[in-house]
Design an enzyme around this catalytic site. Structure first.
Site, PDB file in Angstrom:
ATOM      1  N   HIS A  68       0.856  -1.193   0.000  1.00  0.00           N
ATOM      2  CA  HIS A  68       0.000   0.000   0.000  1.00  0.00           C
ATOM      3  C   HIS A  68       0.890   1.241   0.000  1.00  0.00           C
ATOM      4  CE1 HIS A  68      -3.164   2.832   1.110  1.00  0.00           C
ATOM      5  NE2 HIS A  68      -4.002   1.896   0.693  1.00  0.00           N
ATOM      6  N   ASP A 104      -7.935  -5.237  -0.206  1.00  0.00           N
ATOM      7  CA  ASP A 104      -8.407  -6.085  -1.316  1.00  0.00           C
ATOM      8  C   ASP A 104      -8.079  -7.547  -1.132  1.00  0.00           C
ATOM      9  OD1 ASP A 104      -7.464  -3.252  -2.941  1.00  0.00           O
ATOM     10  OD2 ASP A 104      -9.479  -4.052  -3.176  1.00  0.00           O
TER      11      ASP A 104
END
Ligand code: SDX
Length: 431
Positions: A308, A366
């Site tokens: 991320h 996700d």
């Protein structure tokens, strides 16, 4: 906010420049470089905006090192366990938790805006049946500006509010109908006796031939998924909505631009890509092969669902999502889901691998959402549309904040030019 109590000094050659240093309520201090070019004749350089604050905002705060995510100050794990999606929508838009009357009014408004103009059904029929639902969402949401003219004037506060309600209310109908169209089933109309999450599940899985009762566990899991994806500071799709809106474009066109950006596998498309990766891995024995590929600089393969831009410890949403995955799979009696086994083994191996630890690559939101959605019966092509229907409230909140900001102006980044200097045209006979 007393923005100008401190300053930063920049030295270029023999010149010193004092730049205001803004102190936030949380997060890093910010150097105001708005006058840098006019005073020093230089640009700053930051491809991907890894160190650039494009705006100030009061909606969402992320502390990537602590794995902290706050919406209007409330931690995401508290909202996921104690609130529900429409209440989080009201919080994101209005900046405070609604009281009973406010929440009842907001729910009533959203419930009564879920239907689409009947003429819009024709847009769906114009697509091939195998069109990706995200292509349909980009098209239909953009086309809303051709149907809802009475809520396209962004300078009219009431029109901005109506457009916001229409988008939040109609996105589940658009996403569900994109799914129904792709499987050749008739559209199921929204029902006012169902709450937001249940209504979406019902529109996706009900058929006219028989009654369909939404399982409360699945409803709760969907509501939690919607809460976890609602907003996330100035991510790529939110920044796209802000930049599109800075030109004065209507809200439906701006949200369609956000949907288009979210579609990418590096962003919202990662949940689909993650599940397809797990299926491609196929068995826990093959995990080391893919871990090595992810570490190989010459191999473009990346572990989808890992890493991320901001979280460098853990993604708090992934922790909540993992708990939901266990609950949903347990309910469906598929707690030994092979994909979940591969996901858990992959997570365990990656979190101990030196490469991922050093680069601070952890499972993101996700990683588990795809497993839950597949267990609920959604095809992978519906994962990102569900992300988009949730993130619509985040895009709307940031869009409204930006329009109300007196500093709002058209976004126009500059560049580091490395091309040719001026030269004369050469006629083709001399080339
Ligand atoms: C979302 O911004 C948001 O908030 C987004 C989001 C939201 O709610 O809006 O949180 C939603 O988009 C989550 C992220 C979903 N994407 C994925 O899961 C795709 C896989 N992840 C990567 O593509 C990547 O981690 C990003 C895009 C998410 C972040 O990339 P960065 O921060 O720009 O980091 P980078 O690409 O510069 O990578 C840093 C290093 C690189 O190695 P070096 O060049 O330093 O040697 O880490 C490596 C990368 O090669 N790396 C990975 C990796 N992610 C980064 N290596 C293997 N697998 C990965 N997944």
């Amino acid at each position: 906010m007393d923005k100008n109590k401190k300053s930063a000094r920049l030295t270029i050659g023999d010149e010193n420049y004092e730049l205001p240093l803004f102190t936030p309520t949380a997060g890093p201090e910010v150097i105001d470089i708005r006058k840098l070019y006019s005073r020093a004749g230089v640009f700053t350089y930051d491809p991907g905006f890894t160190s650039t604050a494009a705006c100030d905002s009061t909606i969402t705060f992320i502390d990537g090192s602590k794995g902290e995510l706050l919406h209007r100050g409330y931690p995401i794990d508290q909202l996921a366990s104690k609130s529900h999606f429409l209440e989080v929508c009201s919080l994101l838009i209005d900046g405070k938790l609604p009281n009973h009357e406010e929440l009842k009014a907001f729910k009533g408004t959203i419930t009564r805006h879920t239907m689409l103009h009947e003429q819009m059904v024709n847009f769906f029929r114009g697509f091939r049946r195998d069109a990706h639902p995200m292509a349909i969402m980009v098209g239909v949401v953009g086309a809303m500006s051709a149907f809802y003219h009475d809520s396209t004037d962004i300078n009219d506060e009431r029109q901005r509010e109506i457009a916001s309600h229409r988008l939040i209310a109609k996105m589940p109908t658009i996403a569900a109908w994109a799914y129904k169209y792709s499987i050749g089933q008739p559209f199921i109309y929204p029902r006012n006796d169902l709450d937001y999450a249940a209504n979406f599940i019902h529109m996706c899985f009900a058929v006219p031939a028989e009654e369909y009762v939404v399982d409360p566990i699945l409803r709760r899991a969907m509501d939690r998924i919607l809460i976890l994806h609602a907003d996330h500071e100035q991510n790529a799709s939110t920044s796209t909505v802000r930049l599109a809106s800075s030109s004065g474009a209507n809200p439906f066109a701006c949200i369609a631009a956000g949907i288009a950006c979210l579609w990418g596998p590096a962003h919202g498309g990662a949940n689909q890509a993650c599940l397809e990766m797990l299926k491609h891995i196929g068995h826990v024995e093959r995990i080391p092969e893919f871990i090595n590929r992810a570490k190989d600089k010459n191999d473009p393969f990346r572990l989808m669902g890992f890493g991320h831009r901001v979280y460098k410890n853990f993604d708090p949403r992934a922790l909540v999502m993992k708990q939901s995955a266990d609950e949903v799979l347990d309910l469906l009696g598929i707690e030994d889901n092979p994909l979940l086994q591969i996901a858990k083994e992959l997570e365990s191996i990656a979190l101990q691998d030196d490469y991922f630890v050093k680069k601070k690559l952890f499972p993101n939101v996700d990683f588990y959402s795809g497993i839950i959605l597949e267990a609920m019966g959604f095809p992978t092509s519906m994962f990102t549309p569900i992300f988009a229907l949730s993130r619509t409230v985040g895009w709307i909140s940031q869009w409204k904040e930006m329009i109300a900001d007196p500093q709002n102006k058209i976004g126009r980044p500059r560049q580091l030019y490395l091309g040719e200097t001026e030269r004369d045209y050469v006629d083709i006979k001399y080339r």
